[in-house]
Design an enzyme around this catalytic site. Structure first.
Site, PDB file in Angstrom:
ATOM      1  N   HIS A 248       2.920   1.309   2.909  1.00  0.00           N
ATOM      2  CA  HIS A 248       2.920   2.322   1.849  1.00  0.00           C
ATOM      3  C   HIS A 248       3.678   3.579   2.300  1.00  0.00           C
ATOM      4  O   HIS A 248       4.502   4.131   1.571  1.00  0.00           O
ATOM      5  CB  HIS A 248       1.483   2.734   1.504  1.00  0.00           C
ATOM      6  CG  HIS A 248       0.661   1.637   0.899  1.00  0.00           C
ATOM      7  ND1 HIS A 248       1.079   0.877  -0.176  1.00  0.00           N
ATOM      8  CD2 HIS A 248      -0.588   1.171   1.219  1.00  0.00           C
ATOM      9  CE1 HIS A 248       0.136   0.011  -0.491  1.00  0.00           C
ATOM     10  NE2 HIS A 248      -0.880   0.165   0.342  1.00  0.00           N
TER      11      HIS A 248
ATOM     12  N   HIS B 188      -0.779  -2.204   7.118  1.00  0.00           N
ATOM     13  CA  HIS B 188      -0.834  -2.135   5.665  1.00  0.00           C
ATOM     14  C   HIS B 188      -0.488  -0.722   5.174  1.00  0.00           C
ATOM     15  O   HIS B 188       0.369  -0.552   4.285  1.00  0.00           O
ATOM     16  CB  HIS B 188      -2.237  -2.524   5.196  1.00  0.00           C
ATOM     17  CG  HIS B 188      -2.410  -2.496   3.707  1.00  0.00           C
ATOM     18  ND1 HIS B 188      -2.249  -3.617   2.921  1.00  0.00           N
ATOM     19  CD2 HIS B 188      -2.742  -1.490   2.861  1.00  0.00           C
ATOM     20  CE1 HIS B 188      -2.462  -3.284   1.659  1.00  0.00           C
ATOM     21  NE2 HIS B 188      -2.764  -2.005   1.591  1.00  0.00           N
ATOM     22  N   GLU B 189      -1.139   0.265   5.755  1.00  0.00           N
ATOM     23  CA  GLU B 189      -0.902   1.639   5.319  1.00  0.00           C
ATOM     24  C   GLU B 189       0.500   2.114   5.700  1.00  0.00           C
ATOM     25  O   GLU B 189       1.112   2.912   4.978  1.00  0.00           O
ATOM     26  CB  GLU B 189      -1.961   2.583   5.910  1.00  0.00           C
ATOM     27  CG  GLU B 189      -3.387   2.283   5.485  1.00  0.00           C
ATOM     28  CD  GLU B 189      -3.579   2.289   3.967  1.00  0.00           C
ATOM     29  OE1 GLU B 189      -2.799   2.973   3.275  1.00  0.00           O
ATOM     30  OE2 GLU B 189      -4.484   1.597   3.483  1.00  0.00           O
TER      31      GLU B 189
END
Length: 314
Positions: free
Chosen positions: A26, A22-23
């Protein structure tokens, strides 16, 4: 390590992986958009690993994998040098900021797609549908199903596992009062049987009732008593058991398959057991201090050694 601790560790590893992906979503989009990333952090608490990237990004992994964040240069959090203003998150167009924010969930979605694709390409392990005890007077007995039969197809659908058999049978129930089974039986060609389920449709769709109502038991495959890699610091590992060892006997009682080995171990919680094993063509004796675990309210023996993958494939 007991099953509860193994479950906790597996959960934390899976959670940490999802957070990292997920990170990373980003992080990757921010970098592609020219935004300066100050820190990429996974977990909370005391850092256990830290590294400075060539572009100045700090990568950190902390003890508890229960969250994470990507910190970007942002004028709302402090002064931004004029030379770096064009790399600040808050100075980017709305569409760029939206892309960075949405990249995390999108990365998790793409990971799920890839994971499911690999699962279907590689295959999902499941028990071979070998028929065990057939209940007298049941639809299975009336159809002529015998212990040891392997269910090859239900209707036109191939059934390599019990799960596939269950799904195919329930689908057949939607249209037919008879379920056609193609079975393989030792020393004869495949043949088709028919399960008469008239009047049983509702009962068969109740939770965990399908095979019980049909009178079909499960026959577990007889795996060789061939050991896999022992779990670290388990009773089997401490005793010196190794991947590839074949167990011949436990306390002098011969062992012919892995199920018999499991029964022998489970009946000896917190006891010393003498294993007779075959290793590289030699017969050895190994003393194992059997551990214990609670299963369904009773204490059973555990040694922390799985069956070898080669035994499953055989």
């Amino acid at each position: 390590m007991n099953m509860f601790l193994l479950s906790v560790v597996a959960f934390l590893v899976a959670l940490g992986l999802l957070i990292a992906i997920h990170e990373f979503g980003h992080f990757w989009v921010a970098r592609r958009a020219g935004i300066k990333v100050l820190r990429f952090s996974i977990g909370f608490g005391k850092p256990i690993w830290r590294r400075q990237g060539r572009d100045g990004t700090e990568f950190v992994v902390s003890m508890l994998p229960l969250g994470g964040y990507v910190r970007m240069l942002d004028g709302r959090e402090g002064d931004v040098p004029a030379s770096e203003a064009h790399r600040a998150f808050d100075r980017q167009p709305v569409r760029t900021r939206m892309a960075v924010v949405l990249a995390g969930p999108l990365a998790n979605f793409l990971f799920a797609v890839v994971a499911y694709w690999l699962m279907f390409v590689i295959g999902v392990p499941g028990a071979t549908p070998l028929v065990g005890e057939v209940t007298e007077g049941s639809p299975a007995a009336a159809a002529g199903l015998l212990e040891g039969d392997r269910i090859v197809r239900v209707g036109d659908r191939e059934t390599p596992t019990w799960q596939a058999v269950s799904i195919a049978m329930l689908d057949e129930l939607l249209e037919n009062a008879r379920i056609p089974l193609t079975i393989a039986r030792e020393n004869i060609d495949q043949q088709t049987l028919s399960l008469d389920v008239r009047g049983m449709e509702r009962r068969l769709t109740e939770r965990n009732a399908l095979f019980t109502e049909l009178g079909i038991g499960f026959l577990e495959p007889q795996l060789d008593p061939l050991l896999g890699e022992p779990v670290a610091d388990s009773p089997g590992a401490r005793a010196g058991l190794r991947d590839g060892d074949r167990v011949l006997a436990v306390d002098g009682v011969p062992v012919s398959n892995f199920n018999e080995l499991v029964e022998a171990v489970q009946s000896r919680p917190q006891q010393r057991a003498r294993f007779t094993i075959e290793r590289n063509g030699q017969t050895l004796a190994v003393n194992v201090e059997v551990g214990s675990d609670e299963v369904d309210g009773r204490i059973v023996g555990r040694i922390g050694v799985p069956v070898a993958e080669s035994a499953r494939e055989a």
